[in-house]
Design a protein around this motif. Structure first.
Motif, PDB file in Angstrom:
ATOM      1  N   GLU A 169     -10.266   5.644   0.186  1.00  0.00           N
ATOM      2  CA  GLU A 169     -11.070   4.737  -0.375  1.00  0.00           C
ATOM      3  C   GLU A 169     -12.484   5.452  -0.998  1.00  0.00           C
ATOM      4  OE1 GLU A 169      -9.959   1.922  -0.761  1.00  0.00           O
ATOM      5  OE2 GLU A 169      -8.141   1.602   0.295  1.00  0.00           O
ATOM      6  N   SER A 181      -5.821   6.805  12.742  1.00  0.00           N
ATOM      7  CA  SER A 181      -7.099   6.280  13.276  1.00  0.00           C
ATOM      8  C   SER A 181      -7.118   6.710  14.866  1.00  0.00           C
ATOM      9  CB  SER A 181      -7.173   4.906  13.202  1.00  0.00           C
ATOM     10  OG  SER A 181      -7.288   4.469  11.606  1.00  0.00           O
ATOM     11  N   ASP A 186     -12.414   7.994   7.926  1.00  0.00           N
ATOM     12  CA  ASP A 186     -11.204   7.466   8.287  1.00  0.00           C
ATOM     13  C   ASP A 186     -10.863   6.302   6.798  1.00  0.00           C
ATOM     14  OD1 ASP A 186      -8.792   6.216   9.153  1.00  0.00           O
ATOM     15  OD2 ASP A 186      -9.539   5.248  10.878  1.00  0.00           O
ATOM     16  N   ASP A 187      -9.705   6.450   6.408  1.00  0.00           N
ATOM     17  CA  ASP A 187      -9.268   5.867   5.163  1.00  0.00           C
ATOM     18  C   ASP A 187     -10.124   6.660   3.842  1.00  0.00           C
ATOM     19  OD1 ASP A 187      -7.423   4.090   6.133  1.00  0.00           O
ATOM     20  OD2 ASP A 187      -9.057   2.733   6.798  1.00  0.00           O
ATOM     21  N   ARG A 243       0.819  -1.186  -0.010  1.00  0.00           N
ATOM     22  CA  ARG A 243       0.044  -0.061   0.017  1.00  0.00           C
ATOM     23  C   ARG A 243       0.985   1.201  -0.104  1.00  0.00           C
ATOM     24  NH1 ARG A 243      -5.147  -0.271   0.608  1.00  0.00           N
ATOM     25  NH2 ARG A 243      -5.263   1.914   1.502  1.00  0.00           N
ATOM     26  N   ARG A 277      -4.941  10.986  -3.609  1.00  0.00           N
ATOM     27  CA  ARG A 277      -5.585  10.599  -2.343  1.00  0.00           C
ATOM     28  C   ARG A 277      -6.814  11.370  -2.191  1.00  0.00           C
ATOM     29  NH1 ARG A 277      -2.708   6.145  -1.692  1.00  0.00           N
ATOM     30  NH2 ARG A 277      -0.767   6.297  -1.048  1.00  0.00           N
ATOM     31  N   SER A 301     -12.827   2.348   4.576  1.00  0.00           N
ATOM     32  CA  SER A 301     -12.262   0.891   4.209  1.00  0.00           C
ATOM     33  C   SER A 301     -12.748  -0.435   4.849  1.00  0.00           C
ATOM     34  CB  SER A 301     -10.650   0.835   4.354  1.00  0.00           C
ATOM     35  OG  SER A 301     -10.210   1.140   5.417  1.00  0.00           O
ATOM     36  N   ALA A 307       0.643   4.118   6.858  1.00  0.00           N
ATOM     37  CA  ALA A 307      -0.153   3.251   7.575  1.00  0.00           C
ATOM     38  C   ALA A 307       0.606   3.065   8.856  1.00  0.00           C
ATOM     39  CB  ALA A 307      -0.455   2.061   6.811  1.00  0.00           C
TER      40      ALA A 307
END
Length: 576
Positions: free
Chosen positions: A503, A418, A499-500, A78, A539, A442, A413
């Motif tokens: 995606e 988070s 969050d994320d 990733r 992103r 995600s 990551a």
């Protein structure tokens, strides 16, 4: 006698570090080469979880044009935190905790599958770095080599200069040749090669073998900065040639194979930049009788040899020239010389992480919450942490005009995005004046979302894209309604955390709704909190408008030693 060579690494840096000498301890030959500069254009980079696309300027000033390239990654990687350094000449990015970095040219060559236009390297000089008992190496030789400094000086403001360290991966002797049986070639005599030209038990390449290989390479490429050994003259043999002939060797083969390497070498004498070069030279001691079972370079016309070589290249084009390229990875602690001095990748962070893990291991298993409030009702701000010196870090919920502030949390990551968002959740719950809507972009935080649902701690949860679209649509409708009428004093503030978010932003409809909320939300007391791996355009779903709007609000960068510099770069998007 056959020697097989391969490039150990292609460097665009000077060898002035003992770390590099240790990394290249088994290399005793090197090539100095040049090619037009390759620079990645900063604003062209688009980073997705499974691929990177970018444009590169070819030529010192981009005069040779611009081309676009792309790299696809395996699903297990990733990609995040892609950065450019040294004015686009150097790159770095992360996959999880692993940092990748190197010359922009190497990445571009890999993306171009080593096409000659990008991978081609013109050979300027070939040298050996072989000291007493084989202890000297490329690092030692190149550092004190005035020829390299002269080449650097001659190319100031022009093409980039590269140094490629070569490793002898195999040396062998075999009896198949074109020598007439009447010459009484004895196997026992050939055993003299062992230890003299072919490594013995310690696998160390003997000095005379390095001399032969250097001579063969120089005579093949005829580099402009080599003043000696530019011809292979059996009638005027060197000491190494006489020594090899004395052991009964009659034919020298040097197979230089650059498979996997991002470079393809050529010269004015060898015009085609190919993946491999097979160099064959005779070691005749006298005129030999004709032998019908083979060919001898002494008896073959140069024109026929050239035609034969062309046919061989044509036959091997489908196999030997497969566009396979690999980037060499040094690991988390690359040699200092691997990158430009001006590029600081903060390698010491790995040591600090190790110390932090050791400190955490010594801490008690249970940490008790002391009841501290994250929300300050007087200042209308959330305390989200502390600096190393104990200074509190806070997020101001409103600007000076009373407009709601968005916040974007950046970080690769595993660096705590988070976790920081959950701290914000606690603070907004404590405020008792913020309606909290939570989106998991995600579904990687499903256990946390279940916890929120069981405790009924938030007003609305979304763990799939359809529910997320409902939340975003409702927020846009509320914000639009609030802006078209007079506001009520008791209207509740709304916070949407995603969050994320990359995606979700890959979906056109979701991106469109988030774009609108980013614009109209602050005046309607609707704020966004987004977690993203980095500030690359991809992103944000490729939306420059969204990135520009969020760059005018608050941001937090995790895992960044140069966070202030990164913040300034992100802020600059808001000014465009």
């Amino acid at each position: 006698m056959r020697f097989e060579l391969e490039p150990r690494h292609v460097f665009q840096r000077r060898f002035d570090s003992e770390a590099l000498a240790e990394a290249l301890h088994d290399c005793h030959l090197y090539i100095i080469s040049r090619r037009d500069a390759v620079r990645i254009i900063r604003d062209s980079v688009e980073v997705y979880p499974d691929r990177i696309t970018f444009a590169a300027a070819i030529g010192f000033d981009g005069s040779a044009g611009h081309e676009r390239f792309g790299l696809q990654f395996d699903e297990s990687y990733r990609v995040s935190d892609f950065r450019l350094h040294a004015e686009g000449g150097y790159f770095s990015f992360r996959t999880g905790h692993q940092m990748w970095h190197g010359d922009a040219w190497a990445l571009t060559s890999m993306a171009a599958k080593a096409s000659p236009a990008i991978a081609g390297q013109e050979v300027l000089y070939i040298g050996k770095a072989f000291g007493e008992e084989g202890k000297s190496n490329v690092h030692t030789r190149t550092r004190r080599h005035e020829k390299l400094q002269r080449i650097y000086e001659d190319h100031v403001g022009g093409p980039d200069i590269f140094v490629t360290a070569l490793r002898v991966v195999r040396a062998s002797v075999y009896p198949t040749d074109h020598i007439a049986d009447s010459e009484k070639f004895r196997i026992a005599k050939a055993r003299k090669c062992i230890g003299t030209f072919v490594p013995a038990d310690d696998n160390r390449i003997p000095g005379p073998a390095i001399d032969l290989i250097e001579h063969a390479l120089v005579a093949h490429f005829v580099p402009p900065y080599n003043e000696a050994l530019t011809e292979w003259r059996p009638d005027r043999p060197t000491k190494a040639m006489r020594s090899a002939a004395g052991t009964g060797v009659r034919l020298i083969e040097v197979a230089f194979n650059a498979a996997g390497c991002p470079a393809r070498f050529y010269s004015r004498h060898v015009a085609e930049p190919t993946i491999s070069h097979l160099i064959i030279h005779d070691l005749p001691t006298r005129r030999r009788p004709e032998v019908l079972r083979g060919i001898s370079a002494v008896d073959v016309a140069p024109q026929w040899l050239q035609e034969f070589a062309s046919r061989c290249r044509a036959l091997s084009a489908g196999t030997d020239e497969l566009p396979f390229v690999a980037l060499r990875v040094f690991g988390p602690r690359a040699p200092r010389v691997r990158k430009p001095a001006a590029v600081d990748l903060h390698d010491d962070i790995y040591e600090r992480m190790a110390r932090l893990k050791a400190d955490l291991a010594d801490m008690p298993g249970t940490i008790h919450y002391d009841g501290e409030q994250f929300y300050d009702p007087e200042l209308r701000q959330l305390r989200v942490g502390r600096c190393a010196d104990g200074t509190p870090i806070s997020w101001q919920l409103y600007d000076g005009q009373g407009r709601a502030r968005h916040v974007t949390i950046f970080g690769p990551a595993g660096w705590g995005k988070s976790n920081l968002m959950r701290v914000l959740h606690v603070g907004m719950m404590q405020s008792r004046g913020i309606l909290l809507w939570v989106i998991d972009g995600s579904q990687r935080n499903i256990e946390y979302m279940r916890f929120l649902a069981r405790r009924r701690l938030v007003d609305w949860l979304a763990v799939d894209k359809s529910e997320a679209l409902l939340i975003l649509s409702a927020a846009v409708a509320i914000a639009t309604d609030r802006l078209t009428r007079e506001r009520n004093a008791d209207e509740v503030s709304i916070a949407i955390t995603i969050d994320d978010a990359e995606e979700l932003l890959s979906q056109p409809r979701a991106r469109e709704l988030v774009e609108k909320l980013a614009l109209v939300g602050p005046d309607a007391d609707v704020r966004l909190v987004l977690c993203l791996p980095d500030e690359n355009l991809a992103r944000f779903g490729g939306s420059r408008a969204l990135r520009r709007t969020l760059a005018q609000h608050d941001a937090c960068f995790l895992g960044e030693e140069d966070a202030l510099l990164t913040m300034e770069e992100f802020r600059s998007f808001g000014a465009n």
